[in-house]
Design a protein around this motif. Structure first.
Motif, PDB file in Angstrom:
ATOM      1  N   GLN A  47       8.198  -2.992  -8.854  1.00 59.62           N
ATOM      2  CA  GLN A  47       8.414  -1.680  -8.250  1.00 59.62           C
ATOM      3  C   GLN A  47       8.074  -1.682  -6.759  1.00 59.62           C
ATOM      4  O   GLN A  47       8.678  -0.945  -5.978  1.00 59.62           O
ATOM      5  CB  GLN A  47       7.596  -0.619  -8.982  1.00 59.62           C
ATOM      6  N   ILE A  48       7.117  -2.504  -6.359  1.00 64.27           N
ATOM      7  CA  ILE A  48       6.797  -2.618  -4.930  1.00 64.27           C
ATOM      8  C   ILE A  48       7.983  -3.230  -4.183  1.00 64.27           C
ATOM      9  O   ILE A  48       8.348  -2.776  -3.093  1.00 64.27           O
ATOM     10  CB  ILE A  48       5.522  -3.462  -4.727  1.00 64.27           C
ATOM     11  N   ILE A  66       0.836  -1.204   0.000  1.00 62.43           N
ATOM     12  CA  ILE A  66       0.000   0.000   0.000  1.00 62.43           C
ATOM     13  C   ILE A  66       0.868   1.250   0.000  1.00 62.43           C
ATOM     14  O   ILE A  66       0.619   2.208  -0.746  1.00 62.43           O
ATOM     15  CB  ILE A  66      -0.962  -0.006   1.203  1.00 62.43           C
ATOM     16  N   ALA A  67       1.908   1.258   0.832  1.00 58.12           N
ATOM     17  CA  ALA A  67       2.803   2.417   0.883  1.00 58.12           C
ATOM     18  C   ALA A  67       3.473   2.642  -0.470  1.00 58.12           C
ATOM     19  O   ALA A  67       3.584   3.779  -0.946  1.00 58.12           O
ATOM     20  CB  ALA A  67       3.856   2.223   1.966  1.00 58.12           C
ATOM     21  N   ALA A  68       3.925   1.561  -1.099  1.00 54.80           N
ATOM     22  CA  ALA A  68       4.582   1.673  -2.402  1.00 54.80           C
ATOM     23  C   ALA A  68       3.610   2.189  -3.459  1.00 54.80           C
ATOM     24  O   ALA A  68       3.960   3.048  -4.285  1.00 54.80           O
ATOM     25  CB  ALA A  68       5.145   0.315  -2.821  1.00 54.80           C
ATOM     26  N   THR A  69       2.383   1.681  -3.430  1.00 60.01           N
ATOM     27  CA  THR A  69       1.384   2.119  -4.408  1.00 60.01           C
ATOM     28  C   THR A  69       1.052   3.591  -4.231  1.00 60.01           C
ATOM     29  O   THR A  69       0.915   4.341  -5.206  1.00 60.01           O
ATOM     30  CB  THR A  69       0.111   1.274  -4.273  1.00 60.01           C
ATOM     31  N   LEU A  70       0.935   4.034  -2.988  1.00 55.06           N
ATOM     32  CA  LEU A  70       0.666   5.448  -2.724  1.00 55.06           C
ATOM     33  C   LEU A  70       1.805   6.339  -3.218  1.00 55.06           C
ATOM     34  O   LEU A  70       1.597   7.506  -3.532  1.00 55.06           O
ATOM     35  CB  LEU A  70       0.441   5.676  -1.226  1.00 55.06           C
TER      36      LEU A  70
END
Length: 257
Positions: free
Chosen positions: A47-48, A35-39
Motif C-alpha cells: 500500500q505504501i 511516513i506520508a502513506a502511513t499517515l
C-alpha cells in the motif's frame, strides 16, 4: 529562533546502511513516502508503494525520485536494514518539532497490548507498549515497549524522559500513582493527575475519609468545586460528576505528594 519542522531535515542524520554503488533510490525520499502513506492509512509495503505511485506528481515537487517510486520489496528491504532506535529518535524529534504546545495540554500516559503481536512458535509474548498521547494535538509523543503490563511502572519514567512537559498536565492510571513519578513530572515542568486506587491503600483510605467528613459538613467552609458533564453516544446517556477537595488537612500523607 524559527523551529525547523521539515521531515527531511530531521531524518538527514539517519545513516543509510546500503552500499553507495547499489542505491537506486534516495533514503530520504523513501522515508517521506513511507511516513506520508502511513499517515494516510497505508498498511504494509504494498500500500505504501501504491500511495507513492498515485501521488508521484505531487511528491516530485519536493523529492528527487531519481528512479521513480521504489517497489514494495525495496521499501521492505531498506527499512529492515535501518536501526530502529535511530529511526525512532529522528521521528520523535520531528513529532516534537511539529507539535504545537498548547498551554495546559493534557498528555495521557497509558499502556496497551498489541493484538496478534505474539508468536507462540518462537516463545514470544504479545508486545506491550506504554505511550504518551497528546490529547489536543492528537499525536503519540513517545513510546516504550515492555514485556508485560506489570513492567509499566519501569517504562513510565522512560516515556516521561522523552517528553517536554513544560506547561502540560500528565494523566496516568493507578499503576503510575507513585511519588517518584510525580516528582519527575514536576521536575520536568509539568503537573499531574494520577488515579488513586488500592495500590496506595493508606493514601486512598485517607482521601476517602476526607471526602466523607467534608460531605458530612455539606462542604461548608471547605475549598471544593463540582463539575458535571453529560455525553450521548452508543445508545446511552452518560452523566459524570466530579468534586474536588482543596482542604487536605485530613490527608496526612498528602505531604509526600
Amino acid at each position: 529562533m524559527t523551529l525547523d519542522r521539515s521531515l527531511i531535515r530531521h531524518f538527514s542524520t539517519l545513516e543509510d546502511p546500503r552500499c553507495a554503488l547499489k542505491r537506486h533510490h534516495n533514503l530520504l525520499d523513501m522515508i517521506v513516502i513511507a511516513i506520508a502513506a502511513t499517515l494516510c492509512g497505508a498498511d504494509g509495503w504494498v500500500q505504501i508503494e501504491e500511495f507513492g505511485r498515485s501521488k508521484q506528481a505531487w511528491l516530485k515537487q519536493f523529492l528527487e525520485l531519481p528512479n521513480g517510486i521504489p517497489s514494495h520489496d525495496t521499501f521492505g528491504r531498506v527499512f529492515s536494514l535501518l536501526q530502529p532506535e535511530a529511526f525512532e529518535a529522528c521521528f520523535r524529534d520531528w513529532v516534537e518539532a511539529i507539535r504545537a504546545v498548547i498551554p495546559g495540554e493534557v498528555i495521557a500516559i497509558d499502556g496497551e497490548t498489541l493484538r496478534r503481536s505474539h508468536d507462540r512458535g518462537k516463545g514470544l509474548a504479545a508486545l506491550h507498549l506504554v505511550s504518551a498521547w497528546a490529547t489536543a494535538n492528537r499525536v503519540v509523543l513517545g513510546q516504550v515497549a515492555t514485556e508485560a503490563k506489570s513492567n509499566e511502572i519501569t517504562a513510565i519514567p522512560q516515556v516521561l524522559d522523552l517528553l517536554q512537559l513544560n506547561g502540560c498536565i500528565v494523566t496516568i492510571d493507578a499503576m503510575g500513582c507513585r511519588t517518584a513519578i510525580a516528582e519527575q513530572i514536576v521536575a520536568q515542568g509539568g503537573r499531574y493527575v494520577l488515579a488513586l486506587k488500592g495500590n496506595q491503600s493508606t493514601l486512598a483510605t485517607e482521601v476517602e475519609e476526607a471526602f466523607i467528613q467534608a460531605a458530612a459538613r455539606e462542604y461548608t467552609d471547605v475549598a471544593s468545586e463540582v463539575l458535571e458533564t453529560t455525553e450521548q453516544g452508543h445508545g446511552r446517556r452518560e452523566t459524570r460528576r466530579y468534586r474536588t477537595l482543596g482542604d487536605l488537612s485530613g490527608v496526612p500523607r498528602s505531604a509526600l505528594w
